[in-house]
Design an enzyme around this catalytic site. Sequence first.
Site, mmCIF file in Angstrom:
data_model
loop_
_atom_site.group_PDB
_atom_site.id
_atom_site.type_symbol
_atom_site.label_atom_id
_atom_site.label_comp_id
_atom_site.label_asym_id
_atom_site.label_seq_id
_atom_site.Cartn_x
_atom_site.Cartn_y
_atom_site.Cartn_z
ATOM 1 N N HIS A 138 0.731 -1.119 -0.113
ATOM 2 C CA HIS A 138 0.046 0.146 -0.018
ATOM 3 C C HIS A 138 0.844 1.345 0.036
ATOM 4 O O HIS A 138 1.891 1.156 0.568
ATOM 5 C CB HIS A 138 -0.969 -0.038 1.163
ATOM 6 C CG HIS A 138 -0.303 0.173 2.404
ATOM 7 N ND1 HIS A 138 0.060 1.093 3.007
ATOM 8 C CD2 HIS A 138 0.080 -0.920 3.236
ATOM 9 C CE1 HIS A 138 0.775 1.129 4.206
ATOM 10 N NE2 HIS A 138 0.941 -0.220 4.438
ATOM 11 N N ASP A 139 0.419 2.359 -0.790
ATOM 12 C CA ASP A 139 1.127 3.594 -0.802
ATOM 13 C C ASP A 139 2.295 3.422 -1.445
ATOM 14 O O ASP A 139 3.316 4.453 -1.132
ATOM 15 C CB ASP A 139 0.841 4.224 0.473
ATOM 16 C CG ASP A 139 -0.429 4.582 0.862
ATOM 17 O OD1 ASP A 139 -1.126 5.083 0.418
ATOM 18 O OD2 ASP A 139 -0.827 3.778 2.144
#
Length: 218
Positions: A138-139
């Site tokens: 994520h991210d």
Amino acid sequence: MKLAIYGTGGSGRELYEIITVTREWDGRWEEIVFIDDTKPEGEFLSCRMVPFASFCELFPADDIEVAIAIGEPAGRKALYERVTGAGYHLATIIHPTCALSPSAVFGQGVIVKDSVSISAGAVIKDNAYINGISMIGHDVEIGEHCQISSHAVIAGNTKVGPGVYVGISACVRDHIEIGENAIIAMGAVVMKSVRPGRTAMGNPAREIAENKDHQVFK
Ligand SMILES: CC(C)(COP(=O)(O)OP(=O)(O)OC[C@H]1O[C@@H](n2cnc3c(N)ncnc32)[C@H](O)[C@@H]1OP(=O)(O)O)[C@@H](O)C(=O)NCCC(=O)NCCS
């Protein structure tokens, strides 16, 4: 719409095979051609094969998109500039077996092969090439022209700069930064940030060399 695969090496053949056996893509492209500047005009895998100069004369930019199928990040960048500079659009090709977060963002010319997991908020920038069975947390940000090899895992919030090569089965921890044009060796376990243009290898990974000529495959 037609598709031109730029490159007739291993990546080009792999991409061609994936495209032609993936039933969900039936009819997405009415014709596939290859571009190769090192071979005379002819046929490759029963498709038309031309050097880029002839390609520009033969195929108008509104009727064909291009996929860059080479693994070397510096080469990906050079071809990206050549293709977009001549007015062509790059195809974004994401295999239907991938597990994609709806909040992930993909740039122009991104290729994501089979069974890749891309998590919430990940940003995959233009012309990055993500090989099969890898995981993008994520991210995470993957910079322009990067190649992420099979079985690599990039953990959350890590930033991978433009032109980086991440080798097979490398494991990159969360919240670190891999600098522009760095090489992460196969199997590396990267625990801290890697400076731009360095090669890091081992477990825990150490910077052992400079990627002076921007070349992974020598
Ligand atoms: C990082 C890399 C590019 C270095 O290649 P190179 O400059 O040709 O390095 P060499 O193979 O000459 O090895 C130099 C030294 O590093 C060691 N080494 C090389 N790769 C290593 C790795 N991944 N982990 C640990 N040590 C490694 C070698 O054993 C050698 O040690 P020695 O000097 O004691 O003999 C290469 O190891 C690599 O990881 N390539 C990517 C492979 C890959 O992902 N392929 C997928 C294709 S899609």
